[in-house]
Design an enzyme around this catalytic site. Sequence first.
Site, PDB file in Angstrom:
ATOM      1  N   GLY A 181      52.843  70.898 -44.439  1.00 21.32           N
ATOM      2  CA  GLY A 181      54.383  71.235 -44.391  1.00 21.32           C
ATOM      3  C   GLY A 181      55.220  70.472 -43.381  1.00 21.32           C
ATOM      4  N   THR A 182      56.312  70.487 -43.702  1.00 18.74           N
ATOM      5  CA  THR A 182      57.357  69.693 -42.802  1.00 18.74           C
ATOM      6  C   THR A 182      57.749  68.269 -43.235  1.00 18.74           C
ATOM      7  OG1 THR A 182      56.533  70.925 -40.658  1.00 18.74           O
ATOM      8  CG2 THR A 182      57.727  69.105 -40.228  1.00 18.74           C
ATOM      9  N   THR A 183      58.817  67.708 -42.979  1.00 18.21           N
ATOM     10  CA  THR A 183      59.252  66.415 -42.911  1.00 18.21           C
ATOM     11  C   THR A 183      60.172  66.289 -41.736  1.00 18.21           C
ATOM     12  OG1 THR A 183      59.191  66.254 -45.408  1.00 18.21           O
ATOM     13  CG2 THR A 183      60.205  64.471 -44.357  1.00 18.21           C
ATOM     14  N   LYS A 233      61.920  72.352 -35.166  1.00 16.90           N
ATOM     15  CA  LYS A 233      60.812  71.104 -34.881  1.00 16.90           C
ATOM     16  C   LYS A 233      61.349  70.125 -34.225  1.00 16.90           C
ATOM     17  CE  LYS A 233      59.312  72.951 -39.355  1.00 16.90           C
ATOM     18  NZ  LYS A 233      59.135  72.509 -40.908  1.00 16.90           N
ATOM     19  N   SER A 257      54.426  66.332 -44.673  1.00 21.67           N
ATOM     20  CA  SER A 257      53.987  66.048 -45.932  1.00 21.67           C
ATOM     21  C   SER A 257      54.982  65.379 -46.807  1.00 21.67           C
ATOM     22  CB  SER A 257      53.918  67.566 -46.282  1.00 21.67           C
ATOM     23  OG  SER A 257      55.039  68.483 -46.309  1.00 21.67           O
TER      24      SER A 257
END
EC number: 3.4.25.1
Length: 203
Positions: A7-9, A40, A136
């Site tokens: 997860g996350t960019t 984040k 990701s």
Amino acid sequence: MAEKLKGTTTVGIVCKDGVVLAADRRASLGNMVLSKEVTKVFQIDDHLALAGAGSVGDILSLVRLLRAEVKLYRAKVGREISVKALATLTSNILHGSRFMPYFGWFLIAGYDEKPALYSLDMAGGVTEDKFTAAGSGMELAFAVLEDGYKDDINVEEGVKLALKAIKIATRRDVFTGDGITLVTVTEEGYRELNREEIEALLK
């Protein structure tokens, strides 16, 4: 272990007049979306910021530790720690914890004499970058950054490029989505764009 890293960019861009950090707001575990309102990107000091991709708990723990360390540095030295010194401190913390690591990839950004951006892996490896991405959706984001980056880019242009990179990642990466957090760090300090500003820029 791998589940925690899904997860996350996150995206970081050095501009001639500052640095831009951006990240999506989705938190996922495996194929499940756990939250759509996760931050984040974090302020560490007046001219310093961190973005993290990975375990939310580990990111928050590192942020708390770094905030305490930079306050202690201010009290002892009487000024804000430099971006390079914060990156070195973070690298030392991550390397010292490598056998019980902080699960994530971290971007340290800030402005002292000039804007600077560093990326760090969970073992403490550190690289200075003009632009970078983590998480990701990083391959999708990198394609946008490599196509749109130029050495004389300004913060206004950097904001648009960062938003484009996250937006593209959101379309193609199922672990990225649910809005964007975006901050700038300039000579004037740390600033987070509000939701209305971001929505207007995305139109």
